[in-house]
Write an enzyme that holds these catalytic residues in place. Structure first.
Site, PDB file in Angstrom:
ATOM      1  N   TRP A 102       0.815  -1.208   0.000  1.00 31.49           N
ATOM      2  CA  TRP A 102       0.000   0.000   0.000  1.00 31.49           C
ATOM      3  C   TRP A 102       0.851   1.261   0.000  1.00 31.49           C
ATOM      4  O   TRP A 102       0.437   2.294  -0.533  1.00 31.49           O
ATOM      5  CB  TRP A 102      -0.997  -0.030   1.154  1.00 31.49           C
ATOM      6  CG  TRP A 102      -2.032  -1.082   0.936  1.00 31.49           C
ATOM      7  CD1 TRP A 102      -2.189  -2.246   1.628  1.00 31.49           C
ATOM      8  CD2 TRP A 102      -3.040  -1.090  -0.093  1.00 31.49           C
ATOM      9  NE1 TRP A 102      -3.227  -2.980   1.098  1.00 31.49           N
ATOM     10  CE2 TRP A 102      -3.764  -2.288   0.051  1.00 31.49           C
ATOM     11  CE3 TRP A 102      -3.392  -0.203  -1.106  1.00 31.49           C
ATOM     12  CZ2 TRP A 102      -4.829  -2.621  -0.796  1.00 31.49           C
ATOM     13  CZ3 TRP A 102      -4.452  -0.526  -1.935  1.00 31.49           C
ATOM     14  CH2 TRP A 102      -5.150  -1.720  -1.776  1.00 31.49           C
ATOM     15  N   ASP A 174      -0.806   6.914   6.488  1.00 30.52           N
ATOM     16  CA  ASP A 174      -1.923   6.026   6.159  1.00 30.52           C
ATOM     17  C   ASP A 174      -2.044   5.037   7.316  1.00 30.52           C
ATOM     18  O   ASP A 174      -1.192   4.175   7.498  1.00 30.52           O
ATOM     19  CB  ASP A 174      -1.639   5.307   4.842  1.00 30.52           C
ATOM     20  CG  ASP A 174      -2.738   4.322   4.456  1.00 30.52           C
ATOM     21  OD1 ASP A 174      -3.693   4.134   5.243  1.00 30.52           O
ATOM     22  OD2 ASP A 174      -2.636   3.731   3.363  1.00 30.52           O
ATOM     23  N   LYS A 198     -11.790  -1.303   8.631  1.00 24.74           N
ATOM     24  CA  LYS A 198     -10.993  -2.218   9.449  1.00 24.74           C
ATOM     25  C   LYS A 198     -11.415  -2.139  10.918  1.00 24.74           C
ATOM     26  O   LYS A 198     -11.695  -3.149  11.552  1.00 24.74           O
ATOM     27  CB  LYS A 198      -9.510  -1.868   9.351  1.00 24.74           C
ATOM     28  CG  LYS A 198      -8.995  -1.570   7.959  1.00 24.74           C
ATOM     29  CD  LYS A 198      -8.833  -2.803   7.111  1.00 24.74           C
ATOM     30  CE  LYS A 198      -8.103  -2.455   5.814  1.00 24.74           C
ATOM     31  NZ  LYS A 198      -7.894  -3.645   4.972  1.00 24.74           N
TER      32      LYS A 198
END
Length: 360
Positions: A102, A174, A198
C-alpha cells in the site's frame, strides 16, 4: 457454534455496536425514520457529526483548535492522489517510505499528479518486506511532506510509536489498518487518514485528520478534492456517508468504554501475543515477520506447502473460523485481529491450530 471473522476488511464490528444498529435501523432517536434515512442537513445528523468528531479527537488526544476531521467518501486510496494535490504545493516533491504494497500504491498514484516528483527515501524491499524500514529524519532534497504507512495489512508489519520520529517536514500517515488500534503520539502527524472498514465502520467512509494550518483553499481544485472547502462545509459539500458516520460514532463510544486507545491496545497486545506464541510452538506454521516489526492487527502465517495451507483454510472455515486465506502476494493464511475481534476468537484459532497440528 460461534463464528469468528478474521477478514482483513471489511472486518467485524463489535457485537454491542451491531446490537445498537439493529435497534436504530427502523427508528433512529424516536424520529420515526431509519438511521439510513435521516438527512445530512437535519439537526439529528449535525448532532451526530459533532459528537463523532469530538470523540475521535478526544481519543487521539488532539486539540480541536489545532486539528480538524473530514469524513470523506472515495476510499483511502483516493487520498493517494488528493493529499498531494492539497499539500505538495511548494516544492512539488514528496518523500515516501516503502514498507509494502500500500505504500507502493501511494507512491505510484502520487507520481501520476502532473509536475510532482516522488522519491522513495527508505524501503524494506531488501528483506522482502518482513521488517519495517527506519524512517529518515534528514533529507538531501526539500519535500512538501513525508508519507508513511503505519501498518502493512498484507505483509503483517507495523511501526510502534517509538519507531516513528518527529520530523521537521509534515508527516502524513496512512493508518487504515491499525487506526485507533494502538497508541501513537498523533501530534507527530500533519495528516492521518484511514479507510473505516478495518476498525471503525462499514466500507464507504474515509476519515482524514488534518492540522488546521494545512487547510488552505486551492482555487484550481474542484471542491470535492479541496480539503479546505470540505472542512468549511463540515464534510457535507455533497451528501456524506451518514450511515457509516453513525456506525463510526457507535464504535468510538464503544472504544471509550474499553479505556480508549490505551485500553484497546492492551487487549490487542494480549491477542497478538497469544497468536504469535501459538505459531512459535506450531510444527506446521510460522510467522515470517521480524519480531521487532510485527503487526498486532494482521498476522500472516504459512506452512510452506500450498496444499496444506488450502486444507487448513477449508477445515478452519468448517469450524466457523472465517476468511483466513492469505493475500495473493504472500500466500498462506492471514488472521486479522482488529479491535472488534474478542480474545475468545483468537483462542479458538489457536486451539484449532493445535488440533490441526496434531492431525498432520
Amino acid at each position: 457454534m460461534t463464528c469468528y471473522n478474521f477478514a482483513a476488511g471489511p472486518a467485524m464490528l463489535p457485537v454491542k455496536v451491531i446490537t445498537q444498529i439493529k435497534q436504530d435501523l427502523p427508528d433512529y432517536a424516536h424520529s420515526g425514520m431509519s438511521v439510513m434515512e435521516i438527512s445530512h442537513r437535519s439537526a439529528l445528523y449535525k448532532e451526530l457529526y459533532a459528537e463523532t468528531k469530538a470523540n475521535l479527537l478526544e481519543l487521539m488526544k488532539l486539540d480541536q483548535a489545532e486539528y480538524d476531521v473530514l469524513f470523506l467518501t472515495g476510499g483511502a486510496t483516493q487520498q493517494f492522489t488528493t493529499i498531494p494535490l492539497n499539500l505538495a504545493r511548494k516544492y512539488h516533491r514528496i518523500a515516501v517510505v516503502d514498507s509494502g504494497h500500500w505504500a507502493q500504491r501511494a507512491a505510484e498514484d502520487a507520481a501520476k499528479v502532473p509536475g510532482l516528483t516522488v522519491d522513495i527515501v527508505a524501503s524494506s524491499k531488501d528483506n522482502n518486506y518482513t521488517a519495517v524500514p527506519e524512517i529518515p529524519t534528514e533529507f538531501d532534497q526539500d519535500y512538501d511532506y513525508l508519507h508513511i504507512t503505519t501498518n502493512n495489512t498484507i505483509m503483517g508489519t507495523a511501526y510502534r510509536d517509538d519507531q516513528i520520529p518527529k520530523t521537521d517536514i509534515p508527516m502524513v500517515a496512512d493508518m487504515s489498518s491499525n487506526f485507533l488500534g494502538q497508541e501513537y503520539d498523533y501530534s507527530k502527524f500533519a495528516v492521518i487518514y484511514a479507510g473505516a472498514q478495518k476498525n471503525l465502520a462499514p466500507a464507504g467512509l474515509t476519515v482524514l485528520v488534518i492540522r488546521k494550518d494545512l487547510l488552505v483553499k486551492h482555487d484550481d481544485l474542484p471542491g470535492l478534492f479541496d480539503f479546505a472547502t470540505e472542512a468549511k462545509k463540515e464534510s457535507a459539500l455533497n451528501t456524506p456517508p451518514v450511515f457509516q458516520v453513525y456506525v463510526a460514532g457507535l464504535a468510538l463510544k464503544w472504544l471509550k468504554e474499553k479505556g480508549g486507545v490505551a485500553g484497546i491496545e492492551a487487549i490487542n497486545q494480549e491477542k497478538a501475543k497469544l497468536l504469535y506464541d501459538c505459531l512459535a510452538e506450531s510444527k506446521n506454521f510460522e510467522s515470517k515477520v521480524d519480531p521487532d516489526s510485527r503487526s498486532i492487527m494482521n498476522v500472516p502465517f504459512v506452512s510452506g506447502d500450498p496444499d496444506l495451507d488450502a486444507e487448513f483454510v477449508k477445515e478452519a472455515t468448517a469450524h466457523q473460523l472465517l476468511n483466513l486465506k492469505g493475500h495473493r502476494l504472500v500466500g498462506g493464511m492471514r488472521a486479522s485481529i482488529y479491535n472488534a475481534m474478542p480474545l475468545e476468537g483468537v483462542q479458538a484459532l489457536c486451539d484449532f491450530i493445535k488440533d490441526f497440528d496434531a492431525k498432520h
